[in-house]
Design an enzyme around this catalytic site. Sequence first.
Site, short mmCIF file in Angstrom:
data_model
loop_
_atom_site.label_atom_id
_atom_site.label_comp_id
_atom_site.label_asym_id
_atom_site.label_seq_id
_atom_site.Cartn_x
_atom_site.Cartn_y
_atom_site.Cartn_z
N CYS A 1 0.36 -0.10 10.25
CA CYS A 1 -0.15 -1.08 9.29
C CYS A 1 0.91 -1.97 8.66
O CYS A 1 1.86 -1.49 8.03
CB CYS A 1 -0.93 -0.37 8.19
SG CYS A 1 -1.76 -1.55 7.10
N CYS B 1 -19.96 -5.46 3.44
CA CYS B 1 -19.19 -4.31 3.89
C CYS B 1 -17.91 -4.29 3.07
O CYS B 1 -17.41 -5.35 2.67
CB CYS B 1 -18.87 -4.45 5.38
SG CYS B 1 -17.85 -3.10 6.01
N CYS C 1 0.83 -1.20 0.00
CA CYS C 1 0.00 0.00 0.00
C CYS C 1 0.87 1.26 0.00
O CYS C 1 1.89 1.33 0.68
CB CYS C 1 -0.92 -0.01 1.21
SG CYS C 1 -2.09 1.37 1.20
N CYS D 1 -16.99 -8.69 5.13
CA CYS D 1 -16.31 -7.41 4.89
C CYS D 1 -15.06 -7.61 4.03
O CYS D 1 -14.17 -8.38 4.40
CB CYS D 1 -15.94 -6.77 6.22
SG CYS D 1 -15.12 -5.18 6.00
N CYS E 1 -19.51 2.59 8.71
CA CYS E 1 -18.76 1.85 9.72
C CYS E 1 -17.46 2.64 9.92
O CYS E 1 -16.66 2.74 9.00
CB CYS E 1 -18.47 0.43 9.22
SG CYS E 1 -17.37 -0.49 10.31
N CYS F 1 0.63 4.60 6.95
CA CYS F 1 -0.01 4.40 8.26
C CYS F 1 0.95 3.61 9.18
O CYS F 1 1.35 2.47 8.85
CB CYS F 1 -1.32 3.63 8.10
SG CYS F 1 -2.39 4.38 6.82
N ARG G 1 -17.99 -2.62 17.76
CA ARG G 1 -17.29 -3.88 17.48
C ARG G 1 -15.97 -3.98 18.24
O ARG G 1 -15.11 -3.10 18.14
CB ARG G 1 -17.04 -4.05 15.98
CG ARG G 1 -16.36 -5.39 15.64
CD ARG G 1 -16.29 -5.67 14.15
NE ARG G 1 -17.58 -5.50 13.54
CZ ARG G 1 -17.85 -4.63 12.58
NH1 ARG G 1 -16.92 -3.85 12.11
NH2 ARG G 1 -19.06 -4.53 12.08
#
Length: 331
Positions: free
Chosen positions: A74, A142, A67, A111, A202, A71, A274
Amino acid sequence: MNTQTIEFIRPVKQSTAPQRWSVPDVEALFKLPFADLMYRAQQVHREHFDPNAVQLSTLLSIKTGGCTEDCGYCPQSAFNSAGVEDRKMLEVEEVVAAARAAQQKGAGRFCMGAAWREPSDEDMASVVEMVKAVRDLGMETCATLGMLNDEQTGQLRDAGLDYYNHNLDTSPEFYGNIISTRDYQDRLDTLDRVRKAGMSVCSGGIVGMGESITQRAGLVAQLANMNPYPESVPINNLVRVEGTPLAQTEELDPLDFVRTVAVARITMPTAFVRLSAGRQQMSDAVQALCFLAGANSIFYGEQLLTTGNPDVEKDRALLDKLGMYPLAEKA
Ligand code: SAM
Ligand code: DTB
Ligand code: SF4
């Protein structure tokens, strides 16, 4: 905490108008005596939900690693060296097979997550097919694909996507310590587009990244003051992955995680809260406290995106032990 501070906190109101939460109000909740906080959370939870029912969502990484975003938490960021193998996008058939298997194990929602800053037109064409196919199985859908423009939110809505996950991750003040390649406002803009397109939102965040209690309260206030607030609020405990800048972060006191769940429940009474990443590292007792604090959803299945999650048998045993049951299987 003295009674003066407790009086200062606004009472829980049941109203259709959104309740505005200041950061000090939310912080005062965090600082309540534990028993008082849990009692408030239970009261709110029982007003709106069956306290023994839990919603089960299964995650699948449809495109893994490499990616372009930085972040700090991550394992999939190309800036980090967590040893995650880059994989191209899965085929629609592979996704449907995984969704069917999850459904057979009792998951109600599927998801699909992708390690993208934002999807391309070509990516969107495949995702639309995936969403339609999963929906045809009778599951809730999702997706979490990064930032979206108006055209893309429209495509996903038309495909029948029920929820779009896009986390604020942390407070605006702490955000710059974690991510530099996109702004907080970019995230708010995507959430706005999702909402305007008519899909359910979400959105949640990660705790345990070294943020202060005020900053943790800042995240919850941001979420709770969205109008309307998200229908689904994932609270992730940082999974400290080797090779990421946050790998050596001090472990969060589990009771502070439980407090975050309780504060989310009190400030967002009708949301599904969640208990998300980090469950594999949590004892049954801490998870039980999270359910008491108002968590009523989990990720279900042995894999999150690239890291582990408790296996289905273990989760079934935990739910049985607590007298809880999956929402979809409620009589
Ligand atoms: N790439 C898309 C994006 O960031 O919007 C979607 C996938 S991304 C992996 C979804 C979310 O997973 C992140 O916003 C973050 O909240 C969560 N996450 C990622 N790594 C994590 C970790 N190590 N611990 C806890 N949560 C994590
Ligand atoms: C969310 O809030 N947590 C999930 C989901 N939304 C996409 C992701 C957790 C990822 C944990 C790290 C990993 O497995 O790569
Ligand atoms: Fe990419 Fe999402 Fe990971 Fe950030 S959280 S590096 S955007 S996959």
